[in-house]
Write an enzyme that holds these catalytic residues in place. Sequence first.
Site, PDB file in Angstrom:
ATOM      1  CD  GLN A 259      -2.872  -0.228  -0.200  1.00  0.00           C
ATOM      2  OE1 GLN A 259      -3.278   0.913  -0.332  1.00  0.00           O
ATOM      3  NE2 GLN A 259      -2.992  -1.130  -1.148  1.00  0.00           N
ATOM      4  CG  HIS A 262      -0.997   2.412  -4.264  1.00  0.00           C
ATOM      5  ND1 HIS A 262      -1.168   2.326  -5.620  1.00  0.00           N
ATOM      6  CD2 HIS A 262      -1.611   1.334  -3.743  1.00  0.00           C
ATOM      7  CE1 HIS A 262      -1.853   1.230  -5.905  1.00  0.00           C
ATOM      8  NE2 HIS A 262      -2.129   0.606  -4.777  1.00  0.00           N
ATOM      9  CD  GLU A 326      -8.505   1.651  -1.148  1.00  0.00           C
ATOM     10  OE1 GLU A 326      -7.515   2.200  -0.608  1.00  0.00           O
ATOM     11  OE2 GLU A 326      -8.588   1.476  -2.368  1.00  0.00           O
ATOM     12  CG  HIS A 327      -7.316  -2.272   0.457  1.00  0.00           C
ATOM     13  ND1 HIS A 327      -6.668  -1.126   0.054  1.00  0.00           N
ATOM     14  CD2 HIS A 327      -7.850  -2.814  -0.651  1.00  0.00           C
ATOM     15  CE1 HIS A 327      -6.816  -0.982  -1.255  1.00  0.00           C
ATOM     16  NE2 HIS A 327      -7.528  -1.981  -1.711  1.00  0.00           N
ATOM     17  CG  ASP A 360      -4.387  -4.046  -4.924  1.00  0.00           C
ATOM     18  OD1 ASP A 360      -5.458  -3.636  -4.471  1.00  0.00           O
ATOM     19  OD2 ASP A 360      -3.278  -3.820  -4.403  1.00  0.00           O
ATOM     20  CG  HIS A 419     -50.967  14.867  -4.454  1.00  0.00           C
ATOM     21  ND1 HIS A 419     -50.534  16.121  -4.753  1.00  0.00           N
ATOM     22  CD2 HIS A 419     -49.875  14.067  -4.543  1.00  0.00           C
ATOM     23  CE1 HIS A 419     -49.237  16.103  -5.005  1.00  0.00           C
ATOM     24  NE2 HIS A 419     -48.806  14.854  -4.884  1.00  0.00           N
TER      25      HIS A 419
END
Length: 431
Positions: A259, A262, A326-327, A360, A419
């Site tokens: 990670q 990245h 996220e993970h 991934d 209505h």
Amino acid sequence: MNRLIWKDLDRDARAAALRRPVQEVAQRTRDAVALLLNDVAARGDDALRELTARFDGVVLDALEVDAAEFSAAEAAVAPALKQAMRDAAGRIEAFHRAGMAQPYAVETAPGVVCERMIRPIPRVGLYVPAGSAPLPSTALMLGVPARLAGCREVVLCTPPRADGSADPAVLVAAQMTGVARVFKLGGAQAIAAMAYGSDSVPRCDKLFGPGNSYVTEAKQQVAQGGRVAIDMPAGPSEVLVIADDGADAAFVAADLLSQAEHGPDSQVLLLSDSADLLTRVEQALSEQLRQLSRSEIAAQALEKSRLIQVAALDDAFAISNTYAPEHLILALREPRNWLEKVEAAGSVFLGDYTPEALGDYCSGTNHVLPTAGAARAYSGVSVASFQNFVSVQAASRAGIAAIGECALTLARAEGLDAHANAVALRLEAAA
Ligand code: NAD
């Protein structure tokens, strides 16, 4: 990495421990992105060319990839990589197809049928990052569900390389999933192009894909206008690992680094009830970091990351649910037994032999996932992300007789005479 003992931290220190790096640059990024979006909205292709020259260092004549560039890409990509992409696409398709929603119909009262139909979103825009590393895997993660949904026109933007071409593997992956048009645009300007349209780029109904802080902020700003929808905030990547004493320190360190590489704004967190495991991971991190080609980037990300010692694994799950990663990797003995404690996470990886890298690339799940805590309310990309769900209802004479009084009562209570009248007229005619 900073090493912390959770029980020794006060409220503020705990909040600081879980603060994401991306939150610290938010205001500066917001202002810069607003200017870029306005520029593209006002000046279209001229602004796109200028911004591409400024941020990607290349002057482009044509923004769109032509047939010759697609052919050159096809020839340039190694057969083994093409095969790996085909294999990955097959598994992504199998997983996403199985999860597709079905239309349904229910008779909610005698003579009243309610249905839900599913329609593809006509024109969708995909963003495939390529700033620090081109991500052909992202083209598969977005292109496969878009095709399964049946979207009529799929447009893809990816930043150009220094020589003005798009990354060949991204182009091959795009073609593999049936993406029709690819534009060499990156960052906030790519998002603006797909949201507002320009002479070259068609305006899209919904935008998808991950990216850096500029891309993510641009998606959120264009969505505020209401004319275009977005999948989710999918910004700088993050992982949270919960590991017990039996975890393999080398495996855990490798996952944290995968990670961290990245980008400098990625964040990695490790929670464990074992001080010994944390020490072993620290050692493994420094050994493995040295060997990485992107060690400088990973080292910057690690500076903002944390190793947190908790008193019990239950505490680790409480922290994780607050952080909503996220993970989420569960490097635990019997990891499935802990799964029900997970309340908020983009994607979960169970056990020692499920590195996040599998998700991934090629396990079949989607890697476009909510970041920055958005996993508390958003889910990762699926086929449903590319579809609209349209409800339909049909009442027969018997149907309006059965439920008309209910509508009348509610309409009168809300003081909406028209209505009530629309229902009363039918009730009289049907009697
Ligand atoms: P990118 O394609 O997102 O961004 C590159 C573009 O950013 C450039 O083309 C440029 O136009 C723009 N840019 C760069 N500096 C700028 C500046 N100072 N001002 C304005 N614009 C600028 O590629 P990247 O930078 O490598 O980022 C990819 C990101 O995607 C990483 O942060 C990664 O963690 C993330 N990611 C997230 C997920 C997810 O599902 N959440 C999945 C994969 C990747």
